[in-house]
Design an enzyme around this catalytic site. Sequence first.
Site, short mmCIF file in Angstrom:
data_model
loop_
_atom_site.label_atom_id
_atom_site.label_comp_id
_atom_site.label_asym_id
_atom_site.label_seq_id
_atom_site.Cartn_x
_atom_site.Cartn_y
_atom_site.Cartn_z
N CYS A 120 45.55 -25.08 39.89
CA CYS A 120 45.62 -23.62 40.01
C CYS A 120 44.49 -23.10 40.90
O CYS A 120 43.33 -23.06 40.49
CB CYS A 120 45.53 -23.01 38.61
SG CYS A 120 45.30 -21.23 38.58
N CYS B 46 42.47 -20.18 39.55
CA CYS B 46 41.56 -20.65 38.49
C CYS B 46 40.28 -21.19 39.11
O CYS B 46 39.17 -20.87 38.66
CB CYS B 46 42.21 -21.76 37.66
SG CYS B 46 43.73 -21.30 36.81
#
Length: 107
Positions: A30, A33
């Site tokens: 991600c 993230c």
Amino acid sequence: MANQVTDADFSAEVLQAREPVLVDFWAEWCQPCLAMDPIMDTLSVELAGRAKIVKIDIASNPAIVSQYGVRAMPTLMVFKNGQPVDIKVGAGQSRVQLLKWLESHAA
């Protein structure tokens, strides 16, 4: 730096914590993230003693992810007195916005 937690130590590190805990549900794949990592690290230093910040890798810890119904990355969930009290999904918050959000739960 934000501590890593797992399914095995989630209860001890998050649910039994005396201070509010921000759990950063993240994944290695991600990109948003990963972009938030420096913000989380800075906040963990700024809020030391008032709030705790931990990260949990969703791929390695399916039990906790399933238990709290996490479906999008990143998901930021604040726990207080062993209960989830607030949630933000996505990486659209700045350090200042997150700081104010967490301070409201640390008061």
